[in-house]
Design an enzyme around this catalytic site. Structure first.
Site, PDB file in Angstrom:
ATOM      1  N   PRO A  11       0.793  -1.226   0.000  1.00 46.84           N
ATOM      2  CG  PRO A  11      -0.158  -1.136   2.113  1.00 46.84           C
ATOM      3  CD  PRO A  11       0.520  -2.069   1.162  1.00 46.84           C
ATOM      4  CG  ASN A  12      -0.251   4.386   1.292  1.00 49.22           C
ATOM      5  OD1 ASN A  12      -1.216   4.898   0.744  1.00 49.22           O
ATOM      6  ND2 ASN A  12      -0.305   3.904   2.517  1.00 49.22           N
ATOM      7  NE  ARG A  19       0.317  13.366  -1.561  1.00 46.80           N
ATOM      8  CZ  ARG A  19      -0.106  13.551  -2.802  1.00 46.80           C
ATOM      9  NH1 ARG A  19       0.772  13.740  -3.773  1.00 46.80           N
ATOM     10  NH2 ARG A  19      -1.393  13.522  -3.118  1.00 46.80           N
ATOM     11  CE1 TYR A  24       8.997   5.127   2.813  1.00 48.29           C
ATOM     12  CE2 TYR A  24       7.492   7.000   2.774  1.00 48.29           C
ATOM     13  CZ  TYR A  24       7.937   5.839   3.361  1.00 48.29           C
ATOM     14  OH  TYR A  24       7.340   5.366   4.497  1.00 48.29           O
ATOM     15  CG  ASN A  75       8.442  -2.083  -0.008  1.00 49.61           C
ATOM     16  OD1 ASN A  75       7.899  -2.179   1.097  1.00 49.61           O
ATOM     17  ND2 ASN A  75       9.025  -0.970  -0.427  1.00 49.61           N
ATOM     18  CB  ALA A  78       1.839   0.121   6.458  1.00 53.52           C
ATOM     19  CG  ASP A  88      -0.250 -17.415   8.144  1.00 52.26           C
ATOM     20  OD1 ASP A  88       0.812 -17.633   8.759  1.00 52.26           O
ATOM     21  OD2 ASP A  88      -1.345 -17.276   8.718  1.00 52.26           O
ATOM     22  CD  GLU A  99      10.933  -7.765   5.579  1.00 51.91           C
ATOM     23  OE1 GLU A  99      11.262  -8.855   6.106  1.00 51.91           O
ATOM     24  OE2 GLU A  99      10.502  -6.789   6.220  1.00 51.91           O
ATOM     25  CG  HIS A 101      11.285  -2.493   4.151  1.00 47.97           C
ATOM     26  ND1 HIS A 101       9.922  -2.475   4.084  1.00 47.97           N
ATOM     27  CD2 HIS A 101      11.619  -3.622   4.806  1.00 47.97           C
ATOM     28  CE1 HIS A 101       9.443  -3.538   4.692  1.00 47.97           C
ATOM     29  NE2 HIS A 101      10.454  -4.262   5.137  1.00 47.97           N
ATOM     30  CG  LEU A 102      11.580   2.379  -1.338  1.00 46.13           C
ATOM     31  CD1 LEU A 102      10.206   3.019  -1.442  1.00 46.13           C
ATOM     32  CD2 LEU A 102      12.452   2.760  -2.514  1.00 46.13           C
ATOM     33  CB  SER A 103      12.751   4.123   4.697  1.00 39.31           C
ATOM     34  OG  SER A 103      11.762   3.229   5.204  1.00 39.31           O
ATOM     35  NE  ARG A 108      10.505   5.840   8.269  1.00 42.94           N
ATOM     36  CZ  ARG A 108       9.522   5.678   7.379  1.00 42.94           C
ATOM     37  NH1 ARG A 108       9.587   4.709   6.468  1.00 42.94           N
ATOM     38  NH2 ARG A 108       8.481   6.473   7.403  1.00 42.94           N
ATOM     39  NE  ARG A 112       7.519   4.115   9.701  1.00 45.68           N
ATOM     40  CZ  ARG A 112       6.377   4.268   9.024  1.00 45.68           C
ATOM     41  NH1 ARG A 112       5.922   3.296   8.262  1.00 45.68           N
ATOM     42  NH2 ARG A 112       5.682   5.387   9.101  1.00 45.68           N
TER      43      ARG A 112
HETATM   44  O1  CA2 Z   1      10.576   1.857   3.436  1.00 46.75           O
HETATM   45  C1  CA2 Z   1       9.711   1.176   2.883  1.00 46.75           C
HETATM   46  O2  CA2 Z   1       9.827   0.747   1.734  1.00 46.75           O
HETATM   47  C2  CA2 Z   1       8.398   0.890   3.613  1.00 46.75           C
HETATM   48  O3  CA2 Z   1       7.982  -0.426   3.284  1.00 46.75           O
HETATM   49  C3  CA2 Z   1       7.401   1.910   3.092  1.00 46.75           C
HETATM   50  C4  CA2 Z   1       6.049   1.846   3.796  1.00 46.75           C
HETATM   51  C5  CA2 Z   1       6.236   1.905   5.313  1.00 46.75           C
HETATM   52  O4  CA2 Z   1       4.974   1.748   5.950  1.00 46.75           O
HETATM   53  C6  CA2 Z   1       7.186   0.844   5.797  1.00 46.75           C
HETATM   54  O5  CA2 Z   1       7.344   0.979   7.190  1.00 46.75           O
HETATM   55  C7  CA2 Z   1       8.544   0.972   5.126  1.00 46.75           C
HETATM   56  C8  CA2 Z   1       5.171   3.018   3.369  1.00 46.75           C
HETATM   57  C9  CA2 Z   1       4.986   3.130   1.916  1.00 46.75           C
HETATM   58  C10 CA2 Z   1       4.429   4.486   1.655  1.00 46.75           C
HETATM   59  O6  CA2 Z   1       4.954   4.933   0.453  1.00 46.75           O
HETATM   60  C11 CA2 Z   1       4.884   6.260   0.193  1.00 46.75           C
HETATM   61  C12 CA2 Z   1       5.623   6.714  -0.837  1.00 46.75           C
HETATM   62  C13 CA2 Z   1       5.613   8.051  -1.135  1.00 46.75           C
HETATM   63  C14 CA2 Z   1       4.843   8.908  -0.404  1.00 46.75           C
HETATM   64  C15 CA2 Z   1       4.071   8.448   0.636  1.00 46.75           C
HETATM   65  C16 CA2 Z   1       4.087   7.113   0.941  1.00 46.75           C
END
Ligand code: CA2
Length: 149
Positions: A11-12, A19, A24, A75, A78, A88, A99, A101-103, A108, A112
Site C-alpha cells: 500500500p501507498n 510525496r 522515500y 516490499n 505498512a 502465512d 524482503e 524496503h526503501l527506507s 524510524r 516499524r
Molecule cells: O521503506 C519502505 O519501503 C516501507 O515499506 C514503506 C512503507 C512503510 O509503511 C514501511 O514501514 C517501510 C510506506 C509506503 C508508503 O509509500 C509512500 C511513498 C511516497 C509517499 C508516501 C508514501
C-alpha cells in the site's frame, strides 16, 4: 525456461516520487520498476512487477507466485508490520523470499522495527532507496542459482 520473479509492492507505494521525497526519494514506482527490470534482464530473469493497496490482493498474488514464480521479492509497505495473512501466504509459497524496503526501517519509529514478513524472508534489504530494488533482484537471482549474463 526463463525463471520468473514476482516483485510485489504494497500500500501507498503508488505514491512514490510524488510525496515525502525526504523519506522515500524522488524516483517514481515506474523508475524503480525500470531499475529492477534492468537487473532482471542482466540475470536472464523475467520480472513480474505489481503494486496493490489491498492486503487480500497481495495474498492472491503470492498464491499465484507459488504456481508461476521461482522467487518473490516483496516490499509489503505498512503490511510488513501488521499482516499475519501475508506472512502465512509467503510461508505457504515455499519460495525464496527477499524482503525489501526503501527506507531504513530501524532508523524510524519503533512500530516499524518489527516485521512479520521477516519470518518468511531469506534476507532483508532496507535503507538503500530505489537502488534497493536492483539489489533485491541480485539477491533473488542468487537464491535461485541464476548466473549473470
Ligand atoms: O521503506 C519502505 O519501503 C516501507 O515499506 C514503506 C512503507 C512503510 O509503511 C514501511 O514501514 C517501510 C510506506 C509506503 C508508503 O509509500 C509512500 C511513498 C511516497 C509517499 C508516501 C508514501
Amino acid at each position: 525456461m526463463v525463471p520468473i520473479v514476482f516483485l510485489l509492492n504494497g500500500p501507498n507505494l503508488n505514491l512514490l516520487g510524488k510525496r515525502e521525497p525526504q523519506v522515500y526519494g524522488h524516483e517514481t514506482l515506474e523508475d524503480v520498476r525500470a531499475l529492477a527490470e534492468e537487473r532482471a534482464a542482466a540475470h536472464r530473469l523475467t520480472l513480474d512487477f505489481r503494486q496493490s493497496n489491498h492486503e487480500g490482493v497481495l495474498v492472491d498474488w503470492i498464491h499465484e507466485a507459488r504456481e508461476k514464480a521461482a522467487a518473490i521479492i516483496i516490499n509489503p509497505g505498512a503490511y510488513t508490520h501488521t499482516s499475519i495473512a501475508i506472512l502465512d501466504a509467503l510461508l505457504a509459497s515455499e519460495l525464496p523470499v527477499v524482503e525489501l524496503h526503501l527506507s531504513n526501517v530501524f532508523r524510524r519509529e519503533p512500530f516499524r522495527h518489527h516485521s512479520y514478513v521477516s519470518l518468511a524472508a531469506r534476507g532483508l534489504i532496507c535503507g538503500f532507496g530505489a537502488r534497493g530494488y536492483a539489489l533485491a533482484v541480485d539477491a533473488a537471482s542468487g537464491l535461485i542459482g541464476q548466473p549473470k549474463a
